[in-house]
Design a protein around this motif. Structure first.
Motif, PDB file in Angstrom:
ATOM      1  N   GLY B  57       0.780  -1.236   0.000  1.00  9.68           N
ATOM      2  CA  GLY B  57       0.000   0.000   0.000  1.00  9.68           C
ATOM      3  C   GLY B  57       0.807   1.278   0.000  1.00  9.68           C
ATOM      4  N   GLY B  58       2.131   1.186  -0.059  1.00  6.98           N
ATOM      5  CA  GLY B  58       2.964   2.384  -0.096  1.00  6.98           C
ATOM      6  C   GLY B  58       2.677   3.303   1.083  1.00  6.98           C
ATOM      7  N   GLU B  59       2.568   4.589   0.789  1.00  8.72           N
ATOM      8  CA  GLU B  59       2.350   5.605   1.823  1.00  8.72           C
ATOM      9  C   GLU B  59       1.061   5.368   2.613  1.00  8.72           C
ATOM     10  OE1 GLU B  59       4.409   8.466   2.677  1.00  8.72           O
ATOM     11  OE2 GLU B  59       5.694   6.945   1.749  1.00  8.72           O
ATOM     12  N   ASN B  60       0.077   4.735   1.980  1.00 11.34           N
ATOM     13  CA  ASN B  60      -1.205   4.539   2.658  1.00 11.34           C
ATOM     14  C   ASN B  60      -1.070   3.704   3.930  1.00 11.34           C
ATOM     15  OD1 ASN B  60      -2.598   5.985   0.735  1.00 11.34           O
ATOM     16  ND2 ASN B  60      -2.984   4.185  -0.549  1.00 11.34           N
ATOM     17  N   GLU B  61      -0.018   2.903   3.999  1.00  7.46           N
ATOM     18  CA  GLU B  61       0.154   2.066   5.184  1.00  7.46           C
ATOM     19  C   GLU B  61       0.429   2.897   6.433  1.00  7.46           C
ATOM     20  OE1 GLU B  61       2.713  -1.282   4.664  1.00  7.46           O
ATOM     21  OE2 GLU B  61       1.579  -2.024   2.947  1.00  7.46           O
ATOM     22  N   THR B  95      -7.989  -2.544  -3.629  1.00  8.55           N
ATOM     23  CA  THR B  95      -7.167  -3.418  -4.471  1.00  8.55           C
ATOM     24  C   THR B  95      -6.563  -4.555  -3.659  1.00  8.55           C
ATOM     25  OG1 THR B  95      -6.671  -1.502  -5.846  1.00  8.55           O
ATOM     26  CG2 THR B  95      -5.307  -3.452  -6.171  1.00  8.55           C
ATOM     27  N   LEU B  96      -6.016  -4.216  -2.502  1.00  6.20           N
ATOM     28  CA  LEU B  96      -5.463  -5.264  -1.648  1.00  6.20           C
ATOM     29  C   LEU B  96      -6.562  -6.259  -1.225  1.00  6.20           C
ATOM     30  CD1 LEU B  96      -2.762  -5.999   0.218  1.00  6.20           C
ATOM     31  CD2 LEU B  96      -4.436  -5.367   1.955  1.00  6.20           C
ATOM     32  N   PRO B  97      -7.718  -5.770  -0.730  1.00  5.06           N
ATOM     33  CA  PRO B  97      -8.785  -6.731  -0.387  1.00  5.06           C
ATOM     34  C   PRO B  97      -9.247  -7.564  -1.591  1.00  5.06           C
ATOM     35  CG  PRO B  97      -9.247  -4.594   0.594  1.00  5.06           C
ATOM     36  CD  PRO B  97      -8.077  -4.396  -0.320  1.00  5.06           C
ATOM     37  N   LEU B  98      -9.243  -6.979  -2.792  1.00  4.12           N
ATOM     38  CA  LEU B  98      -9.632  -7.747  -3.983  1.00  4.12           C
ATOM     39  C   LEU B  98      -8.657  -8.897  -4.214  1.00  4.12           C
ATOM     40  CD1 LEU B  98     -11.351  -8.151  -6.577  1.00  4.12           C
ATOM     41  CD2 LEU B  98      -9.707  -6.668  -7.749  1.00  4.12           C
ATOM     42  N   ARG B 287       1.942   7.418 -12.101  1.00  4.02           N
ATOM     43  CA  ARG B 287       1.103   6.669 -11.144  1.00  4.02           C
ATOM     44  C   ARG B 287       1.978   6.153  -9.996  1.00  4.02           C
ATOM     45  NH1 ARG B 287      -3.893   7.370 -10.909  1.00  4.02           N
ATOM     46  NH2 ARG B 287      -4.332   5.286 -10.163  1.00  4.02           N
ATOM     47  N   GLY B 288       1.709   6.664  -8.814  1.00  5.50           N
ATOM     48  CA  GLY B 288       2.578   6.405  -7.671  1.00  5.50           C
ATOM     49  C   GLY B 288       2.829   4.949  -7.296  1.00  5.50           C
ATOM     50  N   MET B 289       1.770   4.125  -7.273  1.00  2.11           N
ATOM     51  CA  MET B 289       1.904   2.805  -6.676  1.00  2.11           C
ATOM     52  C   MET B 289       2.913   1.947  -7.428  1.00  2.11           C
ATOM     53  SD  MET B 289      -0.174   3.378  -4.328  1.00  2.11           S
ATOM     54  CE  MET B 289      -0.560   1.828  -3.509  1.00  2.11           C
ATOM     55  N   SER B 290       3.783   1.303  -6.656  1.00  2.60           N
ATOM     56  CA  SER B 290       4.858   0.536  -7.269  1.00  2.60           C
ATOM     57  C   SER B 290       4.375  -0.793  -7.837  1.00  2.60           C
ATOM     58  CB  SER B 290       5.948   0.291  -6.239  1.00  2.60           C
ATOM     59  OG  SER B 290       5.394  -0.387  -5.141  1.00  2.60           O
ATOM     60  N   TYR B 291       3.099  -1.162  -7.527  1.00  2.56           N
ATOM     61  CA  TYR B 291       2.668  -2.498  -7.982  1.00  2.56           C
ATOM     62  C   TYR B 291       2.292  -2.563  -9.459  1.00  2.56           C
ATOM     63  CZ  TYR B 291      -2.012  -0.716  -6.476  1.00  2.56           C
ATOM     64  OH  TYR B 291      -3.154   0.011  -6.267  1.00  2.56           O
ATOM     65  N   TYR B 292       2.223  -1.420 -10.149  1.00  2.00           N
ATOM     66  CA  TYR B 292       1.861  -1.462 -11.566  1.00  2.00           C
ATOM     67  C   TYR B 292       2.958  -2.106 -12.408  1.00  2.00           C
ATOM     68  CZ  TYR B 292      -2.141   1.544 -10.638  1.00  2.00           C
ATOM     69  OH  TYR B 292      -3.320   2.052 -10.172  1.00  2.00           O
ATOM     70  N   THR B 293       2.547  -2.914 -13.380  1.00  3.15           N
ATOM     71  CA  THR B 293       3.529  -3.646 -14.190  1.00  3.15           C
ATOM     72  C   THR B 293       3.409  -3.375 -15.683  1.00  3.15           C
ATOM     73  OG1 THR B 293       1.982  -5.501 -14.351  1.00  3.15           O
ATOM     74  CG2 THR B 293       3.604  -5.592 -12.570  1.00  3.15           C
TER      75      THR B 293
END
Lengths: 418, 418
Positions: B57-61, B95-98, B287-293
């Motif tokens: 979750g990056g910064e959201n955590e 996204t994480l819960p999904l 797009r900030g989140m590092s999970y994008y591929t």
């Protein structure tokens, strides 16, 4: 780190089939209650811990999910008790937040105010089959209406809703907290033991008259009181005649207007109702929450053991926030139970449009792909659900799977015309 | 104890007018996405603390509302740190819960699986105007579809939705994380400093090319790398020509299929689209989140400064739960921003039925009352909203107030015919 796949204890993931029913029920609720002039509102799921623990919530206050303070406010070293660590919690019902909402916003709200709330609430109950720690509540409340107009509207709106959802042959049990008290007073129970008496009375449908008598004896009440009390229950009929009997019998301890109003509620609902249910005056109906002050009601359905919803008048709760009392009356339906009953029945949602699947061969050229998407767009505009996916090697399996999801028509697209 | 009237810090009570818009937007979302074959699902609002803090979750955590352990599990005396006190928290995104949901339920789900989620998420951000700590997210995701079919469907569904809500003249910015990386690699930036480069690049629309150059210099990158990098941005056009330029320019460091796929996405959407927007290839989109591929996208609207939604491909996240990667691509719209924009515009919900108010003189006899309720029932069945209330002494004020609530017709009932 290995991540946890299951939801947290006592909560659940909702699968597509159930979600479809939930969304349908939600839309019928909004439509029906709007037709009665109720307007939707919402409060945050998180509420001040002081409000949640203000003794309005009875047993529910023991079941609160509490939220840790954050940042500098969390002083772990000096914390001596739970209260030092938390500043808020998840709401356990929608009634307390409604009271806070009304006191915060009453200047911007009409009077009377007819509110519809649908939202999740949380209770850290012991997990058990069919009961979850997060569940949807659906409440309608009329604030600022002192007369039985509120009760009539609430019962009519709720029963109309149940009728639209294809529920038949149910019962609205109705009583009045003032009748409940007057019956106990008339029988000579001491005023400070009324709650004990009502907790026992509440078991009537499980243990019967004899069981209630036995438990009252155990508590040490006089035989005379018990006999007088239970004698009345034997005599009362479950209709307006019963209400008139009570009015006459309790004339020294009960304002006759209480019985007259109850009679008007029952007779008006009975003559106007369009759904298939009956009104039943039930002097054994207690409703647990101590905040009720007048008429109380509950939905009983044979196909479901317990209550499928209930409510009543609570004229003194909003005053806890505002300092001056505001008439209030509400009816809550058991959203989760209704969804469960519809699922068990295999309920088919009426009026659903066609569901069509486009299966597209892999590596379709871009210009053909654009044509296919444009065709789908056209069909979607006309009300058809169109699901586009790549054709799999095992096409039969793919179609079978989509059939179980309700797709009834398949259109296949190949790179070359076949 | 005095109860608190205001909602908890950073969260809000929602008034009827806003709720009406929210419910309307919700219904259009469900209807539109269903027409594209998306099925609704839900996860609990409460998630395991281990999952929330798993670095997805990056910064959201840092912004999690954490929930205290309950009962015997809470050991206050021996607790040394926050982690000892909590076992769960409120989800900060969907996204994480999904991902957890999919790994938990994939046996019961179709493949590919097209999910629609609408639900609240919570972030303990510093409170500021127009940003709240509880807000609605609305995500569509396609799981198990490895090709650009997913991106095309997501962009078409989202833009169709925005068109139905009367948004015009907006832009879908699109890029690919692989292009982003290839451009940095081609320019000679060291691989371990890509994230630093992207954080600076992300400021392009605020500080311009010169500002980006300056900040890259400050970080100590070579002039040659910076010149090569920024030179490319000057040359790239925001259309498929730009994508072709990139494909040619980066042919030694970028799989040509990445650019070809991006071109197909842009050209297909452009030729099929019915809403009023343009596709813009934007190599500065990070797009900030590092999970994008893979492909990433964002909605830009002139009437709103920032992004009104965005998403992208994240093929590696679900593998964190299941152990084997699952293709995944999602698009999230900024529900709260859309509602805010519609409210600011004074948006009129189309096709609303008539709203009629019955005003009833006090103490109406029960038989007359029943007639009035029956008349209301008939009108409600025909689609009219009928609000029944007791006539007040100041009838003019009462009518004026109801007029502001949208009631256009008043019917008055008196005890005696007038």
């Amino acid at each position: 780190m290995a991540l946890k796949k299951k939801p947290v204890t006592g909560m659940k993931d909702i699968l597509p089939r159930e979600m479809e029913i939930r969304n349908y029920v939600t839309s019928i609720i909004r439509e029906t209650y709007a037709s009665f002039g109720f307007t939707s509102i919402e409060t945050p799921c998180v509420e001040h811990i002081e409000n949640l623990c203000s003794k309005q919530g009875g047993e529910n206050e023991k079941l609160i999910f509490k939220i840790l303070k954050r940042g500098e406010k969390l002083k772990l070293e000096s914390a001596k008790e739970e209260g030092d660590l938390v500043d808020s919690g998840l709401r356990y019902d929608l009634t307390l937040p409604l009271s806070r909402y009304y006191s915060n916003n009453s200047n911007d709200l009409p009077a009377p105010f007819k509110a519809l709330q649908m939202g999740y609430v949380w209770r850290a109950d012991r997990p058990q089959r069919g009961r979850f720690r997060q569940f949807m509540q659906c409440d309608i409340d009329i604030l600022g209406e002192a007369t039985y107009m509120a009760e009539i509207e609430l019962v009519l709106a709720t029963t109309t809703l149940l009728g639209k959802l294809d529920f038949h042959n149910f019962t609205i049990r109705i009583n009045d907290r003032k009748i409940l008290k007057a019956m106990a007073q008339y029988s000579g129970f001491p005023a400070d033991s009324f709650d004990t008496v009502f907790i026992i009375l509440d078991k009537m449908d499980k243990i019967g008259l004899d069981g209630v008598a036995e438990e009252l004896e155990k508590e040490g009440f006089t035989k005379e009181s018990i006999d007088t009390y239970l004698g009345m229950f034997k005599e009362i009929t479950n209709d307006v005649e019963g209400v008139r009997f009570i009015k006459e019998k309790l004339k020294d301890v009960l304002d006759p207007k209480v019985a007259e109003d109850l009679e008007t509620i029952i007779s008006t609902v009975d003559s106007v109702k369009t759904a298939d249910f009956k009104m039943s005056f039930d002097p054994t109906l207690v409703r647990g929450m101590s905040y009720y002050t007048g008429p109380i009601f509950e939905i009983a359905m044979d196909e479901f053991g317990g209550s499928v919803g209930g409510g009543g008048r609570y004229d003194e709760m909003i005053g806890k926030f505002t300092g001056s009392n505001t008439s209030a009356c509400g009816f809550s339906i058991g959203f989760e139970r209704i969804v469960m009953l519809l699922l068990e029945r295999g309920y088919q949602i009426p009026g659903q449009g066609a569901k069509k699947a486009y299966l597209i061969e892999k590596n379709m050229p871009a210009d053909r792909l654009a044509q296919i998407f444009a065709q789908a767009d056209q069909e979607r505009k006309e009300g058809t659900q169109v699901n586009i996916s790549i054709m799999k090697k095992n096409k039969k399996f793919q179609k079978d799977q989509m059939t179980t999801e309700g797709y009834t028509e398949f259109v296949e697209f190949f790179k070359e015309k076949r």
